[in-house]
Design a protein around this motif. Structure first.
Motif, PDB file in Angstrom:
ATOM      1  N   LYS A   1       0.875  -1.181   0.000  1.00 44.46           N
ATOM      2  CA  LYS A   1       0.000   0.000   0.000  1.00 44.46           C
ATOM      3  C   LYS A   1       0.906   1.222   0.000  1.00 44.46           C
ATOM      4  O   LYS A   1       1.856   1.287   0.786  1.00 44.46           O
ATOM      5  CB  LYS A   1      -0.879  -0.013   1.245  1.00 44.46           C
TER       6      LYS A   1
ATOM      7  N   LEU B   1      -2.134  -3.987 -10.143  1.00 44.50           N
ATOM      8  CA  LEU B   1      -2.805  -2.927  -9.410  1.00 44.50           C
ATOM      9  C   LEU B   1      -4.182  -3.397  -8.937  1.00 44.50           C
ATOM     10  O   LEU B   1      -4.937  -3.956  -9.722  1.00 44.50           O
ATOM     11  CB  LEU B   1      -2.973  -1.714 -10.333  1.00 44.50           C
TER      12      LEU B   1
ATOM     13  N   ARG C   1      -6.102  -1.297  -6.377  1.00 44.30           N
ATOM     14  CA  ARG C   1      -6.907  -0.122  -6.037  1.00 44.30           C
ATOM     15  C   ARG C   1      -6.070   1.128  -6.263  1.00 44.30           C
ATOM     16  O   ARG C   1      -4.863   1.113  -6.062  1.00 44.30           O
ATOM     17  CB  ARG C   1      -7.341  -0.207  -4.574  1.00 44.30           C
ATOM     18  N   GLY C   2      -6.746   2.201  -6.655  1.00 46.50           N
ATOM     19  CA  GLY C   2      -6.020   3.439  -6.912  1.00 46.50           C
ATOM     20  C   GLY C   2      -5.234   3.329  -8.213  1.00 46.50           C
ATOM     21  O   GLY C   2      -5.659   2.626  -9.136  1.00 46.50           O
ATOM     22  N   SER C   3      -4.090   3.985  -8.287  1.00 42.92           N
ATOM     23  CA  SER C   3      -3.292   3.916  -9.511  1.00 42.92           C
ATOM     24  C   SER C   3      -1.872   4.387  -9.228  1.00 42.92           C
ATOM     25  O   SER C   3      -1.589   4.946  -8.169  1.00 42.92           O
ATOM     26  CB  SER C   3      -3.891   4.804 -10.603  1.00 42.92           C
ATOM     27  N   TYR C   4      -0.995   4.109 -10.166  1.00 38.75           N
ATOM     28  CA  TYR C   4       0.302   4.776 -10.176  1.00 38.75           C
ATOM     29  C   TYR C   4       0.680   5.063 -11.621  1.00 38.75           C
ATOM     30  O   TYR C   4       0.116   4.468 -12.551  1.00 38.75           O
ATOM     31  CB  TYR C   4       1.384   3.965  -9.440  1.00 38.75           C
TER      32      TYR C   4
ATOM     33  N   GLY D   1      -3.977   1.254 -13.526  1.00 38.47           N
ATOM     34  CA  GLY D   1      -5.151   1.278 -12.659  1.00 38.47           C
ATOM     35  C   GLY D   1      -5.554  -0.134 -12.297  1.00 38.47           C
ATOM     36  O   GLY D   1      -4.886  -1.101 -12.690  1.00 38.47           O
TER      37      GLY D   1
ATOM     38  N   ALA E   1       2.631   7.261  -6.980  1.00 32.04           N
ATOM     39  CA  ALA E   1       1.286   6.808  -6.606  1.00 32.04           C
ATOM     40  C   ALA E   1       0.269   7.915  -6.860  1.00 32.04           C
ATOM     41  O   ALA E   1       0.600   9.103  -6.797  1.00 32.04           O
ATOM     42  CB  ALA E   1       1.267   6.396  -5.144  1.00 32.04           C
ATOM     43  N   ASP E   2      -0.964   7.501  -7.154  1.00 30.48           N
ATOM     44  CA  ASP E   2      -2.075   8.426  -7.400  1.00 30.48           C
ATOM     45  C   ASP E   2      -2.122   9.519  -6.325  1.00 30.48           C
ATOM     46  O   ASP E   2      -2.088   9.231  -5.134  1.00 30.48           O
ATOM     47  CB  ASP E   2      -3.380   7.617  -7.380  1.00 30.48           C
TER      48      ASP E   2
ATOM     49  N   CYS F   1      -2.140   3.880  -3.881  1.00 24.90           N
ATOM     50  CA  CYS F   1      -2.488   2.625  -4.544  1.00 24.90           C
ATOM     51  C   CYS F   1      -2.245   1.423  -3.646  1.00 24.90           C
ATOM     52  O   CYS F   1      -1.498   1.483  -2.664  1.00 24.90           O
ATOM     53  CB  CYS F   1      -1.722   2.455  -5.862  1.00 24.90           C
TER      54      CYS F   1
ATOM     55  N   CYS G   1      -1.220  -2.573  -4.454  1.00 21.91           N
ATOM     56  CA  CYS G   1      -0.865  -3.494  -5.530  1.00 21.91           C
ATOM     57  C   CYS G   1      -0.307  -4.803  -4.980  1.00 21.91           C
ATOM     58  O   CYS G   1       0.073  -4.891  -3.809  1.00 21.91           O
ATOM     59  CB  CYS G   1       0.113  -2.851  -6.503  1.00 21.91           C
TER      60      CYS G   1
END
Ligand SMILES: [Zn+2]
Lengths: 179, 227
Positions: free
Chosen positions: B145, B165, B167-170, B178, B195-196, B201, B203
């Protein structure tokens, strides 16, 4: 072969099963031996693959996948579990076709035989260097790195040969995907 | 939500061949549970496996085929299998159903929700949660995380490694990743993920060479811990 499995599935037909067994068990024994199992273990795993076919035939449906492919996936997962002693993450086809019905067009089932014969033809037409890496991955169970070591090639060359083989297969069945 | 980054074709082929290391196979299986196009391609690659097995010579069996009695007793045991299979079928959901939850193939290791994970702090703005492999599984599989806007130092990987990934994104030199996207980088690729900025994120990272992965982690964490 699909017919034999259907006879097993619908009627618990022991004669159809015996024929499947005669066709597949000796080849699966070879497969398991090539993957590094000793002959006795290889035979047990071949027997067990076919017994799984017998027990699960009720789940098999012609519309959901090729019969021979189904047998292959059972054997492969058994091999990961018992020869490599790892967890097989690969799902058996019966799992996803049941819920993911939207990825399989209704008339795709009709083209399964066609699809398999195209995959087979594409396999036979692969240049020898591509065929070799594909066969080492599937039949000897070697990783990319192990194939590179075995053939004395850079890792990138092994991967690019695999990608080329993959692309040839995909273009051989592409129009069936779009139906 | 649409998946734009898939596993390398050579990775998918080894997955179908059953010759991909366990932690990498975990990434591919989880990605496939979210990606209809990879499911379709792996079905074709499974078919290739059956064509290859068809080319093998037969090795005669020592023991006879099971007799009718054995078959009958197996039929009685089959009821339980049928029940299990319909549970397995739930493994394949599409991306829209993910909504921040744990994809089905990971549920047995992680539980159903990404919100109830016992994260361990690894450094400033980065937490991890290692996942168990089988006794003979080589490598490393763990969840990470990363806090919103966290910038990782530029690094390479040097060994088979994949990121999925959840959740979220980078974003990095290769694009934006995503939920459902996989980074399956070549060994010599270098990148600097960010990271977003809003949500950070979560992953899943799989690595085959544990020692290299550990030293990579140390390098990533170092600037934040000041070690
Ligand atoms: Zn995909």
């Amino acid at each position: 072969m699909a017919n034999l499995i259907q006879r097993v599935a619908l009627r618990g037909d022991a004669e159809a099963f015996a024929e499947l067994f005669r066709t597949y068990a000796p080849r699966l024994k070879s497969y398991m031996m090539r993957q590094g199992a000793d002959p006795m273990t290889a035979e047990e795993l071949a027997q067990e693959t076919l017994m799984t076919v017998w027990r699960k035939a009720g789940l098999y449906s012609d519309e959901r996948g090729s019969a021979t492919t189904w047998i292959y996936t059972i054997a492969r997962n058994l091999r990961i579990d018992r020869v490599r002693r790892e967890v097989p993450w690969q799902a058996l086809p019966e799992g996803h076709h049941e819920t993911a019905s939207d990825d399989v067009a209704p008339d795709e089932a009709l083209s399964l035989v066609e699809r398999k014969s195209r995959v087979q033809a594409a396999l036979q037409e692969l240049p020898p260097d591509q065929y070799e890496v594909v066969s080492l991955a599937y039949i000897e169970g070697l990783s990319h790195n192990e194939i590179a070591e075995r053939l004395g090639l850079p890792l990138g060359t092994v991967k690019s040969r695999m990608r080329l083989a993959y692309q040839k297969l995909r273009s051989a069945v592409e129009d069936l995907n779009e139906q | 939500m649409k998946i734009t980054h898939h596993p390398d074709e050579a990775t998918l082929m080894s997955f179908a061949a059953g010759s991909l290391a366990e932690p990498l196979a975990a990434i591919v299986a989880t990605h496939m549970s979210l990606c209809p196009s990879c499911r379709r391609d792996v079905a074709m690659l499974d078919m290739l496996g059956s064509c290859l097995v068809d080319t093998l010579d037969a090795t005669p069996l020592e023991k006879p085929a099971p007799d009718a009695g054995t078959l009958r007793s197996q039929t009685e045991a089959a009821g339980a299998d049928t029940a299990k299979s319909s549970r397995d079928a739930a493994a394949f959901r599409d991306l829209d159903d993910l909504s921040g939850n744990v994809p089905e193939p990971l549920v047995r290791l992680v539980g159903p929700s990404l919100d109830n994970i016992a994260w361990k702090r690894l450094g400033y703005g980065i937490w991890h949660y290692p996942l168990p492999l089988s006794m003979s599984g080589k490598g490393d599989l763990r969840l990470f995380k990363v806090a919103p806007g966290q910038v990782m130092p530029e690094h390479g990987h040097g060994g088979a490694e994949m990121t999925l990934l959840l959740r979220g994104s980078y974003s990095d030199e290769f694009g934006r990743f995503g939920p459902g996207d996989v980074a399956d980088l070549d060994e010599d690729a270098e990148h600097q993920p960010i990271a977003d900025p809003e949500v950070g994120c979560i992953c899943l990272i799989a690595s085959v060479e544990r020692a290299k992965f550990k030293s990579l982690l140390a390098r990533i964490v170092q600037p934040f811990t000041g070690l």
